[in-house]
Design a protein around this motif. Structure first.
Motif, PDB file in Angstrom:
ATOM      1  N   PRO A   9     -16.855  21.488-114.772  1.00  0.00           N
ATOM      2  CA  PRO A   9     -16.687  22.706-115.560  1.00  0.00           C
ATOM      3  C   PRO A   9     -16.993  22.477-117.036  1.00  0.00           C
ATOM      4  O   PRO A   9     -16.740  21.404-117.588  1.00  0.00           O
ATOM      5  CB  PRO A   9     -15.219  23.061-115.344  1.00  0.00           C
ATOM      6  N   ALA A  10     -17.529  23.507-117.682  1.00  0.00           N
ATOM      7  CA  ALA A  10     -17.838  23.465-119.109  1.00  0.00           C
ATOM      8  C   ALA A  10     -16.985  24.486-119.852  1.00  0.00           C
ATOM      9  O   ALA A  10     -16.065  25.101-119.294  1.00  0.00           O
ATOM     10  CB  ALA A  10     -19.328  23.686-119.335  1.00  0.00           C
ATOM     11  N   VAL A  11     -17.319  24.712-121.112  1.00  0.00           N
ATOM     12  CA  VAL A  11     -16.453  25.428-122.049  1.00  0.00           C
ATOM     13  C   VAL A  11     -15.995  26.803-121.547  1.00  0.00           C
ATOM     14  O   VAL A  11     -14.834  27.166-121.703  1.00  0.00           O
ATOM     15  CB  VAL A  11     -17.138  25.541-123.430  1.00  0.00           C
ATOM     16  N   PHE A  12     -16.874  27.583-120.932  1.00  0.00           N
ATOM     17  CA  PHE A  12     -16.514  28.937-120.529  1.00  0.00           C
ATOM     18  C   PHE A  12     -16.344  29.081-119.019  1.00  0.00           C
ATOM     19  O   PHE A  12     -16.543  30.161-118.458  1.00  0.00           O
ATOM     20  CB  PHE A  12     -17.549  29.940-121.051  1.00  0.00           C
ATOM     21  N   TYR A  13     -15.943  28.010-118.360  1.00  0.00           N
ATOM     22  CA  TYR A  13     -15.725  28.049-116.912  1.00  0.00           C
ATOM     23  C   TYR A  13     -14.706  29.113-116.529  1.00  0.00           C
ATOM     24  O   TYR A  13     -14.857  29.807-115.525  1.00  0.00           O
ATOM     25  CB  TYR A  13     -15.254  26.678-116.433  1.00  0.00           C
ATOM     26  N   GLY A  14     -13.655  29.262-117.316  1.00  0.00           N
ATOM     27  CA  GLY A  14     -12.582  30.191-116.970  1.00  0.00           C
ATOM     28  C   GLY A  14     -12.754  31.597-117.513  1.00  0.00           C
ATOM     29  O   GLY A  14     -11.842  32.415-117.389  1.00  0.00           O
ATOM     30  N   LEU A  15     -13.908  31.901-118.095  1.00  0.00           N
ATOM     31  CA  LEU A  15     -14.080  33.185-118.781  1.00  0.00           C
ATOM     32  C   LEU A  15     -13.779  34.383-117.884  1.00  0.00           C
ATOM     33  O   LEU A  15     -13.143  35.358-118.300  1.00  0.00           O
ATOM     34  CB  LEU A  15     -15.513  33.280-119.320  1.00  0.00           C
ATOM     35  N   GLY A  16     -14.206  34.305-116.627  1.00  0.00           N
ATOM     36  CA  GLY A  16     -14.021  35.437-115.712  1.00  0.00           C
ATOM     37  C   GLY A  16     -12.581  35.698-115.339  1.00  0.00           C
ATOM     38  O   GLY A  16     -12.277  36.759-114.770  1.00  0.00           O
ATOM     39  N   SER A  17     -11.674  34.789-115.639  1.00  0.00           N
ATOM     40  CA  SER A  17     -10.262  34.977-115.298  1.00  0.00           C
ATOM     41  C   SER A  17      -9.480  35.694-116.393  1.00  0.00           C
ATOM     42  O   SER A  17      -8.302  36.021-116.210  1.00  0.00           O
ATOM     43  CB  SER A  17      -9.597  33.624-115.013  1.00  0.00           C
ATOM     44  N   LEU A  18     -10.106  35.944-117.536  1.00  0.00           N
ATOM     45  CA  LEU A  18      -9.399  36.595-118.638  1.00  0.00           C
ATOM     46  C   LEU A  18      -9.024  38.035-118.287  1.00  0.00           C
ATOM     47  O   LEU A  18      -9.641  38.668-117.427  1.00  0.00           O
ATOM     48  CB  LEU A  18     -10.276  36.586-119.897  1.00  0.00           C
TER      49      LEU A  18
END
Length: 219
Positions: free
Chosen positions: A136-145
């Motif tokens: 995973p990279a910096v914006f891996y979790g973006l979709g969970s916001l």
């Protein structure tokens, strides 16, 4: 602001890429950020349908917040997904696509120099990888916001522009709504973008996750 500073600012604005051109580039269906690997047991989280952007919110969010002057962004912080990453300027690559930061560094974001700086009146754009060949990279979790969460941009003038998220969506690259994503709403806006959607080894990710946020404070 002195006469020379005004002249420099006008020159910066003239050299920013017209969003109509960028939108057409994206509508060709090729990747905005093309280096995600996607080869992990569990893919990155994707936005829920309930997270779609509410077009009525940007004006409400910015009613009492005055946009900031030009200042380069240095750092992006998204507490909701534990992001705290440096920002580097990125432009267009040799093929005319919006460039992304070097994929070798997983904790690095890019500010697109064809947009306003975060906090200025207009739509600022920050991009980053979802993953690389190692994980995973910096914006891996973006979709969970979720709506209501904050994105903070630390600027080189010492100010921190605080944005509130009012939408998170994933768009197919062959049907990317450039005007909707990038058009200025007359307020200080931010878009944070990474790869998303389905993945294949032949073509990579088939979409982009886009976070919509509006300026709500300055520290």
């Amino acid at each position: 602001m002195s006469g020379s500073e005004q002249q420099e600012e006008e020159e910066r604005r003239r050299t920013r890429a017209p969003w109509g051109v960028i939108a057409l580039v994206l509508l060709t269906g090729l990747a905005l950020i093309r280096n995600g690997s996607g080869e992990f047991d569990v893919g990155p989280p994707q936005p829920a349908s309930a997270a779609a952007a509410d077009s009525r919110l940007p004006g409400r969010l910015a009613q009492s917040v005055k946009p900031l002057p030009y200042a380069m962004p240095n750092q992006v912080r998204i507490p909701g997904i534990r992001v705290d990453a440096p920002i580097i300027p990125v432009g267009l690559d040799a093929d005319g696509w919006v460039a992304a930061p070097p994929p070798e560094d997983p904790n690095l974001a890019g500010w697109f120099t064809g947009s306003v700086t975060p906090g200025e009146k207009g739509t600022a754009v920050v991009v980053g990888h979802v993953d690389n060949t190692k994980g995973p990279a910096v914006f891996y979790g973006l979709g969970s916001l979720e709506k209501g969460k904050r994105v903070e941009i630390v600027r080189e003038d010492g100010k921190t522009a605080v944005f509130q998220i009012y939408g998170i969506e994933v768009f197919e690259k062959n049907d990317f709504p450039g005007d909707r994503v990038y058009a200025s709403k007359g307020t200080a806006e931010l878009r944070v973008i990474t790869c998303g959607g389905g993945f294949s080894k032949q073509t990579g990710y088939d979409g982009n996750v886009v976070v919509f946020a509006g300026l709500v404070g300055v520290r």
